[in-house]
Design an enzyme around this catalytic site. Structure first.
Site, short mmCIF file in Angstrom:
data_model
loop_
_atom_site.label_atom_id
_atom_site.label_comp_id
_atom_site.label_asym_id
_atom_site.label_seq_id
_atom_site.Cartn_x
_atom_site.Cartn_y
_atom_site.Cartn_z
N ARG A 46 0.85 -1.19 0.00
CA ARG A 46 0.00 0.00 0.00
C ARG A 46 0.88 1.24 0.00
NH1 ARG A 46 -1.40 1.73 4.58
NH2 ARG A 46 -2.26 -0.19 5.42
N TYR A 98 -16.66 18.11 -13.43
CA TYR A 98 -17.05 16.71 -13.65
C TYR A 98 -18.13 16.29 -12.61
CZ TYR A 98 -16.59 11.63 -13.88
OH TYR A 98 -16.85 10.30 -13.99
N ASP A 170 -7.98 19.77 -12.85
CA ASP A 170 -8.22 18.45 -13.43
C ASP A 170 -7.82 18.54 -14.90
OD1 ASP A 170 -9.37 16.27 -14.76
OD2 ASP A 170 -11.07 16.16 -13.38
N LYS A 195 -8.80 7.83 -18.87
CA LYS A 195 -9.12 8.42 -20.15
C LYS A 195 -7.87 8.40 -21.05
CE LYS A 195 -12.87 8.93 -17.84
NZ LYS A 195 -13.27 10.15 -17.15
C1 PLP Z 1 -13.73 10.46 -15.83
C2 PLP Z 1 -13.36 11.74 -15.20
C3 PLP Z 1 -13.12 11.82 -13.83
C4 PLP Z 1 -13.29 10.64 -12.90
O1 PLP Z 1 -12.35 9.65 -13.14
P1 PLP Z 1 -12.60 8.08 -12.84
O2 PLP Z 1 -11.34 7.45 -13.31
O3 PLP Z 1 -13.81 7.68 -13.63
O4 PLP Z 1 -12.84 7.96 -11.38
C5 PLP Z 1 -12.72 13.04 -13.31
N1 PLP Z 1 -12.58 14.12 -14.10
C6 PLP Z 1 -12.82 14.08 -15.43
C7 PLP Z 1 -12.65 15.32 -16.25
C8 PLP Z 1 -13.22 12.89 -16.02
O5 PLP Z 1 -13.45 12.86 -17.34
#
Ligand code: PLP
Length: 380
Positions: A46, A98, A170, A195
């Site tokens: 961890r 998001y 983000d 993504k």
């Molecule tokens: C998908 C997404 C998230 C969340 O990520 P996960 O891997 O699904 O938990 C956060 N911010 C943006 C802009 C996203 O597209």
């Protein structure tokens, strides 16, 4: 080192034990110790695992940071990082954040006494106006999801820094290939690595990256304490996906531009949100802080019937949640990413029932266009 070289050679890319090109999957929970007095670098997985560490070092280097942290999902990265704040602290957040981030901020952090004000972050005045004496963080996404609204990161970072406020960005849509918020003065970069970073629609993961050593220690303490870490197998897969980030992004972005150009000539399309379009209100700011418009855009259609026909009729663009994969993905923000946002709040933000988002993958753009054309024409 140029970015393409960094992608291949950042972090620990060669196994020190065997010389293997690529860090192996250390599928272990614990590590044998030699001495009662001094434990080795690795004791429990961890805290540290070489497979995860290789990925964390690579992501830190790509973002121009000093420390990177890999988490079990983008939301784990976001939620864990938000734990640097304390009860009584206030955050200013972009209003089309998001949906999952909106959910934790309003449904969990608010209950813990960490409150948020949501503002139109295209306006510096709106951000400044929402700052209170107890404001400790400004949380941004640019371009934002799903309307691709643009925030001037350097300007917000300056404003925040003067008030001792932490700026969090983000960077999922852009990736460090196209935009590096730490270089613009922001403090924390967050990612859904699910993504573009992994890019193959086969791993859920997330990252936090910082430049400042003290912030790095605080997030490290939370990552180890809270424990929402990325496993070794997923770390390996993400590392593999990451190596092709540049060529994937180059191709998808080029195709996105071609598709946007085609869509702009279709009578069913009433509006396109893409920072690559000169008429996009954030175009000029975006092009000063990013190296390209990216591979995601959204557009509005003339009716719900057209919207349904497109979402259900497209064959190559999967009607699905998510983005940033090798497959093109058509999504429906009102019922997908932003389903957690109350309907009246959603409409106020401009996320209508005829808004569709397209994340362009690696199919031939001619095929994608022909497919969209067929879906528009198909009669139900
Ligand atoms: C998908 C997404 C998230 C969340 O990520 P996960 O891997 O699904 O938990 C956060 N911010 C943006 C802009 C996203 O597209």
């Amino acid at each position: 080192m140029k970015f393409a070289t960094k992608l291949i050679h950042s972090g620990q890319t060669i196994d020190p034990r065997t010389g293997a090109l690529g860090m192996p999957i250390y599928q272990t929970s614990t590590f044998r110790q030699q001495s009662v007095d001094n434990f080795g670098k690795y004791d429990y997985a961890r805290s540290d695992n070489p497979s995860r560490e290789a990925l964390e070092e690579a992501v830190a280097e790509l973002e121009g940071g000093t420390r990177g942290f890999a988490f079990a999902s983008g939301m784990a990265a976001i939620s864990s990082t938000l734990l640097i704040f304390s009860p009584g602290d206030h955050l200013v957040v972009c209003d089309d954040v998001y949906g999952g981030a909106y959910r934790v901020l309003t449904g969990i952090f608010a209950r813990l006494g960490i409150t948020s004000t949501f503002v139109d972050a295209t306006s510096l005045e709106a951000i400044e106006g929402a700052i209170r004496p107890e404001t400790k963080g400004i949380y941004l996404e640019t371009p934002s999801n799903p309307l691709l609204k643009v925030t001037d990161l350097a300007a917000v970072a300056r404003l925040a820094r003067a008030r001792n406020i932490i700026t969090l960005v983000d960077n999922t849509f852009m990736t460090p290939y196209l935009q590096r918020p730490l270089e613009l003065g922001c403090d924390i970069v967050l990612h859904s690595g699910t993504k573009f970073m992994n890019g193959h629609s086969d791993v859920i993961c997330g990252f936090a990256v910082v430049k400042d050593a003290d912030l790095g220690q605080r997030i490290r303490f939370i990552q180890n304490g809270f424990g929402a870490i990325l496993g070794p197998q997923d770390s390996f897969l993400t590392m593999r996906g990451l190596k092709t980030l540049k060529i994937r992004m180059d191709q998808s972005q080029q195709s996105a531009m071609a598709i946007v150009e085609w869509l702009s000539r279709q009578e069913q399309v009433t509006r396109i949100h893409y920072p690559g379009c000169p008429e996009h209100p954030g175009h000029a700011v975006h092009m000063t802080q990013a190296d390209g418009p990216g591979a995601v855009f959204s557009f509005e259609l003339d009716s719900f019937e057209t919207t349904r026909r497109l979402l259900e009729g497209a064959r190559y663009s999967a009607f699905a949640v998510s983005l940033g994969g090798v497959e093109s993905i058509l999504s429906y923000p009102a019922r997908m990413s932003h389903a957690a946002v109350p309907p009246e709040e959603r409409l106020r933000k401009g996320i209508t029932d005829t808004l569709v988002r397209l994340s362009v993958g690696l199919e031939d753009p001619d095929d994608l266009i022909a497919d969209l054309a067929a879906a528009f024409d198909r009669r139900s």
